[in-house]
Design a protein around this motif. Structure first.
Motif, short mmCIF file in Angstrom:
data_model
loop_
_atom_site.label_atom_id
_atom_site.label_comp_id
_atom_site.label_asym_id
_atom_site.label_seq_id
_atom_site.Cartn_x
_atom_site.Cartn_y
_atom_site.Cartn_z
N HIS A 67 119.67 46.47 42.51
CA HIS A 67 120.08 46.86 41.16
C HIS A 67 120.75 48.23 41.21
O HIS A 67 120.64 48.94 42.21
CB HIS A 67 118.87 46.92 40.22
CG HIS A 67 117.89 47.99 40.60
ND1 HIS A 67 117.01 47.86 41.65
CD2 HIS A 67 117.67 49.25 40.10
CE1 HIS A 67 116.28 48.96 41.77
NE2 HIS A 67 116.67 49.83 40.86
N ASP A 69 120.71 51.71 38.60
CA ASP A 69 119.87 52.19 37.50
C ASP A 69 120.72 52.34 36.23
O ASP A 69 121.89 52.72 36.30
CB ASP A 69 119.22 53.53 37.87
CG ASP A 69 118.24 53.37 39.04
OD1 ASP A 69 117.70 52.27 39.23
OD2 ASP A 69 118.02 54.38 39.75
N HIS A 110 120.96 49.62 44.95
CA HIS A 110 119.85 49.86 45.87
C HIS A 110 118.75 48.84 45.65
O HIS A 110 118.73 48.11 44.66
CB HIS A 110 119.35 51.30 45.70
CG HIS A 110 118.91 51.65 44.31
ND1 HIS A 110 119.79 51.86 43.27
CD2 HIS A 110 117.68 51.80 43.77
CE1 HIS A 110 119.14 52.14 42.17
NE2 HIS A 110 117.84 52.10 42.44
N PHE A 116 114.03 58.45 35.43
CA PHE A 116 115.36 58.05 34.94
C PHE A 116 115.75 59.02 33.83
O PHE A 116 114.98 59.24 32.90
CB PHE A 116 115.32 56.63 34.39
CG PHE A 116 114.80 55.64 35.39
CD1 PHE A 116 115.63 55.11 36.37
CD2 PHE A 116 113.47 55.24 35.38
CE1 PHE A 116 115.15 54.21 37.31
CE2 PHE A 116 112.98 54.34 36.31
CZ PHE A 116 113.82 53.82 37.27
FE LIG Z 1 116.36 51.92 40.95
#
Ligand SMILES: [Fe+2]
Ligand SMILES: O=C(O)CCC(=O)C(=O)O
Length: 282
Positions: free
Chosen positions: A142, A144, A199, A215
């Protein structure tokens, strides 16, 4: 910097149920389709192969995204520790974004001013040892949905991999180093000049592994789209404008599948006919 002392024992020992007590994580369950609490996120069907990972995910800032009932009450210093850690990481993200802006020839405050009261969430990923690591991923590939992600990984074993030139490259843990990943918001704002990194995490049969991930993203009401500086005759506008909250909702209701989530924002470059309206950029 230690591995968030005060929080790690909760995750590594108690959540895994290895201290002989009940699994503490059951007290803070992630609701089906939810994104906060303890459990598996990104699960949308019963026949989906689950990633080999239990996560504790918590919204931290702004305060209205917090779900206090999902914050573990043991160890006693969990909340205080996480808040102190998060405040430090918030400062780091702001500084990183100022430097990233400078590398792009933008004023250092560009992203800070634009992001408003930035959204910050933390995820503690716990990957138990896996008897058949070749059959399952710790966390599927995925990118982020953030602007930047700060990742602290277990010193004892590698697990994080990034996709570079079509090959998965391990990111070996370095003592006292944080891993910084660029997320989808920066790819959109820079019209693809900077790419969000694809990643994944792999498992191993020997050892469990932890990662602690923050995040950092624009406030939900912020509108994103390529900045005009990055749209030229050579590089046409690649992403449409959208509201970051809208993207976040899309992100958390989609499976982790490489960079597929970002297709939400992509303008189809294969169309030969000119769009009726020129791409409106910020
Ligand atoms: Fe991630
Ligand atoms: O465990 C890792 O190293 C990767 C975690 C990750 O990519 C995430 O939580 O988004």
């Amino acid at each position: 910097m230690g591995f968030l002392p005060g929080c790690e024992p909760w995750h590594r020992g108690r959540a895994a149920g290895r201290d002989g007590g009940a699994d503490e994580g059951e007290k803070y369950p992630m609701a089906p389709g939810g994104i906060q609490g303890y459990g598996h996120a990104f699960v949308f069907s019963e026949d989906q192969k689950l990633d080999w990972c239990n996560m504790l995910a918590l919204g931290v800032e702004p305060a209205f995204i917090r779900q206090p009932k999902l914050w573990p009450t043991t160890p006693a210093k969990f909340k205080e520790t996480l808040e102190r850690y998060s405040a430090e990481i918030r400062g780091l993200c702001r500084r990183l974004l100022a430097h990233i802006a400078e590398t792009l020839g933008l004023a250092p405050g560009t992203f800070g001013d634009m992001f408003g009261e930035a959204v910050q969430a933390v995820r503690m990923n716990f990957y138990p040892p896996c008897p058949r690591p070749e059959l399952v991923l710790g966390l599927s590939a995925h990118s982020d949905g953030s602007a930047v992600t700060v990742l602290q990984q277990d010193m004892s074993c590698a697990g994080l991999q990034v996709l570079k030139d079509g090959a998965w490259v391990p990111v070996h843990p370095i003592p006292h180093a944080l891993v910084i990943n660029l997320g989808d918001s920066l790819e959109v704002l820079t019209n693809g000049r900077y790419k969000s990194v694809e990643h994944r995490a792999v498992t191993n049969s020997e050892q469990d592994r932890l990662s602690l991930v923050t995040f950092y993203a624009p406030a939900y009401d912020v509108e994103l789209g390529p900045l005009p500086e990055f749209v030229t005759d050579e590089v046409p506008c690649r992403y449409r404008r959208f509201n970051h909250g809208e993207y976040s909702r899309h992100y958390v209701t989609s499976r982790l599948e490489g960079k597929k989530t970002l297709e939400f924002a992509k303008i189809d470059q294969t169309t030969t006919t000119a769009p009726e309206e020129p791409c409106s950029c910020i």
